[in-house]
Design an enzyme around this catalytic site. Structure first.
Site, PDB file in Angstrom:
ATOM      1  CB  ALA A  68      -1.102  -0.180   0.670  1.00 17.36           C
ATOM      2  CE1 TYR A  69       1.050   7.778  -0.353  1.00 19.35           C
ATOM      3  CE2 TYR A  69       2.378   7.420  -2.111  1.00 19.35           C
ATOM      4  CZ  TYR A  69       2.688   8.193  -1.860  1.00 19.35           C
ATOM      5  OH  TYR A  69       2.571   9.120  -1.665  1.00 19.35           O
ATOM      6  CE1 TYR A 134      -3.097   4.753   3.734  1.00 17.82           C
ATOM      7  CE2 TYR A 134      -4.043   5.037   5.630  1.00 17.82           C
ATOM      8  CZ  TYR A 134      -3.848   4.163   4.422  1.00 17.82           C
ATOM      9  OH  TYR A 134      -3.482   2.810   5.438  1.00 17.82           O
ATOM     10  CD1 TRP A 159      -3.932   3.888  14.749  1.00 16.42           C
ATOM     11  CD2 TRP A 159      -2.964   4.684  17.148  1.00 16.42           C
ATOM     12  NE1 TRP A 159      -4.589   5.369  14.926  1.00 16.42           N
ATOM     13  CE2 TRP A 159      -4.888   4.960  16.737  1.00 16.42           C
ATOM     14  CE3 TRP A 159      -2.683   4.627  18.762  1.00 16.42           C
ATOM     15  CZ2 TRP A 159      -4.969   5.936  17.637  1.00 16.42           C
ATOM     16  CZ3 TRP A 159      -3.353   4.789  18.832  1.00 16.42           C
ATOM     17  CH2 TRP A 159      -4.280   6.329  18.553  1.00 16.42           C
TER      18      TRP A 159
END
Length: 305
Positions: A68-69, A134, A159
């Site tokens: 993922a970015y 995002y 997180w």
């Protein structure tokens, strides 16, 4: 069963490598970067034909997408690349799995929430209200996967930290050891997730899917457990609470850690003020036991130290 892992050199991918050592399944670990000491197969998941070729060549039954970015701030100025990696690439994986009659396990994020003032844990069917590029692109990725009609398990997490790569725990271990004072936001609430715990949950899902395939055979219909699930560790805390525990477990107690407001750290992105994830569904569906966040944090720090 043959499992392909994308983003294998990141935090979760590295934990999946550890899980694979004790698994009955065969794994292929892919990424666009190399990691010293481990075997990595190059795969650009933004290239649909490359994905199709890999799936066919390796006879892949399941893809676990850990790629993922994830640079939340930089994403605001890099929306096209973020959309490509977080939405188009997962769609490519889903198309390939649909054609191969396989399963896509995809990792999403709590950042699909945040635009509404929540004060109870977010459930899977809750409307997505991302506050930045995002989260928006990750939500697009979820929808693109579901639109293909492939068997899929989408895991929203939050997180994430581990012994690997760069993450909040490793940063705070360094800062609390080297600074006399530290300000950390207390008005963003969620739950840390130890990547190894998430990898273990994925392993349970892989085993369940394997049992389903064996029992139903080639003529099987849609995997009945397809859908969106939430996974983080149990419990609730702020980034301030998180940091306090990191310092305590590492013995960095000389640092004066003080709570502060989010607006004291200007950012292009409004982060979710409350993104605690309700994990009832994944626990009931797969029988997964979720560790409490401080227990997992203590284990990770012990490994790091």
């Amino acid at each position: 069963m043959k499992v392909l892992v994308t983003g294998a050199n990141g935090q979760l991918g590295s934990e999946m490598r550890l899980i694979a050592k004790n698994s009955s399944h065969a794994f292929v670990f892919t990424d666009v970067t190399d990691l010293p000491g481990v075997e990595t197969v190059y795969l650009d998941i933004t290239d649909l034909e490359a994905v199709r070729t890999m799936v066919e060549k390796e006879n892949i039954d399941v893809i676990v997408n850990c790629a993922a970015y994830t640079n939340v701030d930089k994403a605001e100025d890099d929306q096209d690349l973020c959309e490509l990696l977080n939405a188009k690439a997962p769609e490519n994986l889903a198309i390939a799995m649909k054609e191969a009659n396989g399963l896509l396990v995809h990792v999403s994020t709590d950042y699909v929430f945040g635009g509404d003032p929540y004060n109870t844990p977010c459930k899977e069917d809750q409307k997505g209200t991302p506050t930045g590029v995002y989260g928006l692109t990750k939500l697009h990725g979820e929808r693109a996967i579901q639109a293909t009609g492939c068997d899929n398990v989408i895991l929203r997490t939050a997180w994430l930290y581990s012994e690997f790569g760069r993450n909040f725990v490793k940063t705070m271990l360094n800062l609390t050891a080297t600074r006399p004072e530290l300000n950390v936001v207390f008005d963003q609430t969620g739950t840390p997730t130890y990547a190894l715990d998430l990898a273990n949950a994925i392993s349970v899902i892989l085993n369940d899917y394997d049992s389903y395939v064996i029992s139903e055979g080639a003529g099987r219909s849609v995997y009945p457990k397809s859908g969106i699930y939430h996974y983080s560790n149990e419990g609730v805390c702020s980034w301030y609470d998180f940091t306090k525990m990191i310092a305590e477990y590492s013995g960095n107690t000389a640092c004066n850690i003080k709570p502060c407001h989010s607006d004291e750290f200007p950012s292009k992105v409004k982060r979710p003020a409350y993104s605690v994830l309700d994990k009832t569904k994944i626990k009931k569906t797969f029988g997964i036991k979720v560790p409490y966040w401080t227990d997992s944090l203590r284990k990770c720090i012990k490994n790091l130290i």
